[in-house]
Motif scaffolding. Structure first.
Motif, PDB file in Angstrom:
ATOM      1  N   ARG A   1     -13.118 -20.309  48.394  1.00 35.38           N
ATOM      2  CA  ARG A   1     -12.756 -19.277  49.363  1.00 35.38           C
ATOM      3  C   ARG A   1     -13.450 -17.950  49.014  1.00 35.38           C
ATOM      4  O   ARG A   1     -13.999 -17.272  49.869  1.00 35.38           O
ATOM      5  CB  ARG A   1     -11.226 -19.102  49.329  1.00 35.38           C
ATOM      6  N   HIS A   2     -13.427 -17.641  47.711  1.00 34.70           N
ATOM      7  CA  HIS A   2     -14.041 -16.384  47.269  1.00 34.70           C
ATOM      8  C   HIS A   2     -15.552 -16.400  47.523  1.00 34.70           C
ATOM      9  O   HIS A   2     -16.141 -15.423  48.000  1.00 34.70           O
ATOM     10  CB  HIS A   2     -13.735 -16.181  45.781  1.00 34.70           C
ATOM     11  N   LEU A   3     -16.182 -17.547  47.222  1.00 31.62           N
ATOM     12  CA  LEU A   3     -17.633 -17.654  47.419  1.00 31.62           C
ATOM     13  C   LEU A   3     -17.999 -17.540  48.893  1.00 31.62           C
ATOM     14  O   LEU A   3     -18.967 -16.870  49.261  1.00 31.62           O
ATOM     15  CB  LEU A   3     -18.153 -18.982  46.852  1.00 31.62           C
ATOM     16  N   SER A   4     -17.198 -18.197  49.761  1.00 29.91           N
ATOM     17  CA  SER A   4     -17.468 -18.112  51.204  1.00 29.91           C
ATOM     18  C   SER A   4     -17.348 -16.673  51.671  1.00 29.91           C
ATOM     19  O   SER A   4     -18.168 -16.187  52.455  1.00 29.91           O
ATOM     20  CB  SER A   4     -16.483 -18.953  52.011  1.00 29.91           C
ATOM     21  N   THR A   5     -16.300 -15.996  51.185  1.00 31.54           N
ATOM     22  CA  THR A   5     -16.085 -14.599  51.592  1.00 31.54           C
ATOM     23  C   THR A   5     -17.275 -13.735  51.165  1.00 31.54           C
ATOM     24  O   THR A   5     -17.781 -12.930  51.950  1.00 31.54           O
ATOM     25  CB  THR A   5     -14.780 -14.068  50.948  1.00 31.54           C
ATOM     26  N   ALA A   6     -17.713 -13.940  49.923  1.00 28.60           N
ATOM     27  CA  ALA A   6     -18.835 -13.140  49.419  1.00 28.60           C
ATOM     28  C   ALA A   6     -20.105 -13.456  50.211  1.00 28.60           C
ATOM     29  O   ALA A   6     -20.845 -12.561  50.622  1.00 28.60           O
ATOM     30  CB  ALA A   6     -19.049 -13.426  47.929  1.00 28.60           C
ATOM     31  N   TRP A   7     -20.318 -14.728  50.463  1.00 27.47           N
ATOM     32  CA  TRP A   7     -21.538 -15.162  51.155  1.00 27.47           C
ATOM     33  C   TRP A   7     -21.581 -14.610  52.578  1.00 27.47           C
ATOM     34  O   TRP A   7     -22.627 -14.199  53.070  1.00 27.47           O
ATOM     35  CB  TRP A   7     -21.571 -16.692  51.154  1.00 27.47           C
ATOM     36  N   LEU A   8     -20.401 -14.581  53.220  1.00 29.03           N
ATOM     37  CA  LEU A   8     -20.349 -14.130  54.611  1.00 29.03           C
ATOM     38  C   LEU A   8     -20.382 -12.613  54.739  1.00 29.03           C
ATOM     39  O   LEU A   8     -20.856 -12.089  55.733  1.00 29.03           O
ATOM     40  CB  LEU A   8     -19.082 -14.662  55.295  1.00 29.03           C
ATOM     41  N   ASN A   9     -19.869 -11.913  53.713  1.00 28.77           N
ATOM     42  CA  ASN A   9     -19.783 -10.459  53.824  1.00 28.77           C
ATOM     43  C   ASN A   9     -20.998  -9.713  53.289  1.00 28.77           C
ATOM     44  O   ASN A   9     -21.243  -8.579  53.687  1.00 28.77           O
ATOM     45  CB  ASN A   9     -18.543  -9.942  53.070  1.00 28.77           C
ATOM     46  N   ILE A  10     -21.700 -10.353  52.352  1.00 30.74           N
ATOM     47  CA  ILE A  10     -22.761  -9.611  51.657  1.00 30.74           C
ATOM     48  C   ILE A  10     -24.136 -10.099  52.108  1.00 30.74           C
ATOM     49  O   ILE A  10     -24.447 -11.277  51.983  1.00 30.74           O
ATOM     50  CB  ILE A  10     -22.608  -9.785  50.118  1.00 30.74           C
ATOM     51  N   PRO A  11     -24.953  -9.187  52.618  1.00 35.66           N
ATOM     52  CA  PRO A  11     -26.340  -9.593  52.924  1.00 35.66           C
ATOM     53  C   PRO A  11     -27.114  -9.741  51.616  1.00 35.66           C
ATOM     54  O   PRO A  11     -27.398  -8.764  50.943  1.00 35.66           O
ATOM     55  CB  PRO A  11     -26.876  -8.458  53.794  1.00 35.66           C
ATOM     56  N   HIS A  12     -27.371 -10.987  51.247  1.00 36.70           N
ATOM     57  CA  HIS A  12     -27.972 -11.279  49.944  1.00 36.70           C
ATOM     58  C   HIS A  12     -29.506 -11.215  49.967  1.00 36.70           C
ATOM     59  O   HIS A  12     -30.123 -11.652  50.931  1.00 36.70           O
ATOM     60  CB  HIS A  12     -27.625 -12.721  49.526  1.00 36.70           C
ATOM     61  N   VAL A  13     -30.051 -10.712  48.879  1.00 35.22           N
ATOM     62  CA  VAL A  13     -31.483 -10.883  48.617  1.00 35.22           C
ATOM     63  C   VAL A  13     -31.564 -11.405  47.188  1.00 35.22           C
ATOM     64  O   VAL A  13     -30.793 -10.982  46.330  1.00 35.22           O
ATOM     65  CB  VAL A  13     -32.253  -9.544  48.714  1.00 35.22           C
ATOM     66  N   THR A  14     -32.459 -12.335  46.932  1.00 34.31           N
ATOM     67  CA  THR A  14     -32.619 -12.812  45.552  1.00 34.31           C
ATOM     68  C   THR A  14     -34.047 -12.521  45.088  1.00 34.31           C
ATOM     69  O   THR A  14     -35.006 -12.874  45.765  1.00 34.31           O
ATOM     70  CB  THR A  14     -32.306 -14.314  45.448  1.00 34.31           C
ATOM     71  N   GLN A  15     -34.121 -11.839  43.964  1.00 35.08           N
ATOM     72  CA  GLN A  15     -35.408 -11.443  43.374  1.00 35.08           C
ATOM     73  C   GLN A  15     -35.623 -12.280  42.108  1.00 35.08           C
ATOM     74  O   GLN A  15     -34.747 -12.351  41.260  1.00 35.08           O
ATOM     75  CB  GLN A  15     -35.319  -9.943  43.029  1.00 35.08           C
ATOM     76  N   PHE A  16     -36.776 -12.924  42.020  1.00 39.26           N
ATOM     77  CA  PHE A  16     -37.056 -13.774  40.851  1.00 39.26           C
ATOM     78  C   PHE A  16     -38.010 -13.075  39.884  1.00 39.26           C
ATOM     79  O   PHE A  16     -38.827 -12.265  40.296  1.00 39.26           O
ATOM     80  CB  PHE A  16     -37.696 -15.092  41.311  1.00 39.26           C
ATOM     81  N   ASP A  17     -37.877 -13.442  38.630  1.00 39.71           N
ATOM     82  CA  ASP A  17     -38.812 -12.921  37.624  1.00 39.71           C
ATOM     83  C   ASP A  17     -38.787 -13.869  36.430  1.00 39.71           C
ATOM     84  O   ASP A  17     -37.952 -14.785  36.371  1.00 39.71           O
ATOM     85  CB  ASP A  17     -38.406 -11.498  37.185  1.00 39.71           C
ATOM     86  N   GLU A  18     -39.699 -13.634  35.508  1.00 39.88           N
ATOM     87  CA  GLU A  18     -39.712 -14.410  34.262  1.00 39.88           C
ATOM     88  C   GLU A  18     -39.870 -13.424  33.118  1.00 39.88           C
ATOM     89  O   GLU A  18     -40.691 -12.502  33.209  1.00 39.88           O
ATOM     90  CB  GLU A  18     -40.916 -15.351  34.242  1.00 39.88           C
TER      91      GLU A  18
END
Ligand code: CAO
Length: 441
Positions: A227-244
């Protein structure tokens, strides 16, 4: 092929009738009797069907226009056989049944004349006068519903494209609209884990029709975290930045400390160095150690650095918090991480262990994988995903060198963090992990 004008036929004793829906746009292909527009008087709604099959060239009305008998609705490039048949309505502004071949007729008796106005005192008294299949603009979805059901759905803000009809030939009935609303409301009541916020639910499928199945209840933790993950996923516009990050030196340092740590009964993994470096970088990027206020107007920046660490337990994922990471040394952090992950696996975490985090880390480095996209642990702003380090050939300017590279993924709330800030954060973190002397600066 010939271009034909489609005008409003005689719809009875109505004048200046408002257009409430335009169901086609230029380029759409329509069949004879497909609805073009919906009109709504104070007592009734009615759909105006196309007297021709063909391609819509121009739409000459828009929502909120008011129209009368004989007004132009659209221009259509009519199919050859239709073009040969003049629409009487065009000549006389009167709706008469255009001639059509018997095999073209839909199985259900549907009139090519406008839907007879239904005298609707209320949506409950729905008497479907005509059911024209609607070719939805853009969406291409087709569904059957009477004007009264369409009115009912419109009043409640229900998009009929998302409603499954249970009437004859999949016709959408008022009960179907009610059932769709009920489902959404149930989803909201359950915390919106699966539906809610107008999000169409996933289809319910009886999988046993395809083969043997077994139903297993989800653990309490899985249900809560889901439930918490769904709420976060639906409410937050996510961007994922990768690096090494090049952690060759870090690994050498860690190994040099290993014997000392083991003597104290401590297991020192790369993760504690990541936690320490992260705490240092969070000081430099305070917006990442923050939460957006519920009104979305302010950023609440936290002056303490408490890192949530995702721990995999037999019952599911939990995120206990390691407090004041910036003020603790590597040995102390290792000890604490060991203790807290043990308590997590034994199901002995307290409410305090699980609260007060300012930023989270999810490490799958002990398991494997090259990258993954973690979900921000809202209302925090960012989460760091750590994958498994591996030896890579890295070009040093004159030759390839074997270097131990640690894949990192930063997911962040794009309402708070801009892309440039996210990239700078990751570059600084990588630099710190590559050269731990940065921690002293
Ligand atoms: N690269 C290479 N090796 C790594 C590594 C990395 N990034 N991270 C850990 N390792 C190694 C460790 O050094 C250790 O090796 P040794 O046993 O030889 O010393 C081994 O992998 C196992 O480490 P660990 O997983 O026990 O310990 P950790 O400190 O790295 O992680 C914890 C602790 C609690 C975070 C981890 O056990 C865990 O539960 N991870 C899963 C988290 C998770 O599920 N995240 C997903 C959330 S989203 O669904």
């Amino acid at each position: 092929m010939a271009t034909k004008s489609i005008t409003l036929p005689d719809i009875g004793n109505y004048e200046n009738t408002p257009v409430i829906e335009v169901l086609v746009s230029p380029g759409d292909r329509v069949e004879k009797e497909d609805s073009l527009i919906t009109l709504e008087s104070d007592k009734a709604t009615m759909e105006i069907p196309s007297p021709y099959s063909g391609e819509i060239k121009k739409v000459l009305v828009k929502v909120d226009d008011t129209i009368n008998k004989g007004d132009l609705i659209a221009e259509i490039e009519a199919d050859e056989e239709d073009a040969a048949t003049e629409a009487p309505a065009e000549e006389e502004g009167k709706a008469e049944e255009p001639t059509e071949k018997a095999e073209e007729k839909p199985a259900e008796p549907e009139k090519p004349t406008p839907s007879a106005p239904s005298e609707e005192k209320s949506a409950q008294e729905a008497t479907p006068p005509a059911e024209a299949p609607v070719n939805r603009q853009g969406a291409g979805a087709k569904f059957h519903a009477s004007p009264s059901v369409r009115l009912f759905a419109r009043k409640l803000g229900v998009d009929l494209a998302n409603v499954t009809g249970t009437g004859p030939k999949g016709r959408i009935q008022q009960e179907d609209v009610e059932a769709a609303i009920k489902k959404v409301m149930e989803g909201v009541a359950k915390g919106g884990a699966a539906t809610g916020a107008g999000i169409p639910p996933l289809p319910e499928i009886d999988f046993s029709q395809f083969g043997e199945i077994e139903e297993k209840p989800l653990s309490r933790i899985k249900k809560l975290s889901g439930r918490h993950l769904s709420t976060a996923w639906l409410n937050i516009p996510h961007v994922t930045q990768f690096d090494e990050a090049d952690i060759t030196e870090l690994e050498a340092f860690r190994k040099s400390l290993k014997a000392r740590a083991e003597k104290q009964g401590i297991k020192m993994t790369p993760l504690v160095f990541v936690l320490k470096a992260l705490a240092h970088v969070l000081r430099e990027f305070p917006n990442m150690n923050a939460s957006l206020a519920p009104d979305g107007e302010n950023l609440v920046v936290k002056k303490y650095i408490n890192l949530g660490v995702a721990v995999d337990t037999p019952n599911g994922l939990v995120v206990p918090v390691v407090r004041d990471v910036d003020q603790k040394g590597i040995f102390e952090l290792s000890e604490e991480l060991m203790a807290i992950s043990e308590r997590a696996r034994d199901g002995k975490l307290t409410g305090e262990d699980l609260s007060g985090g300012t930023f989270s880390v999810s490490s799958l480095g002990g398991i494997g994988g090259t990258q993954f996209t973690p979900i921000v642990n809202g209302p925090e702003v960012g989460i760091l995903g750590v994958s498994k380090a591996s030896m890579q050939p890295v070009w040093n300017g004159s030759e390839f060198e074997p270097r131990l590279m640690l894949p990192l993924a930063l997911s962040y709330d794009h309402r708070v963090i801009d892309g440039a800030e996210g990239a700078r954060f990751m570059t600084t973190l990588s630099r710190t992990l590559t050269d731990l002397r940065e921690l002293m600066l």
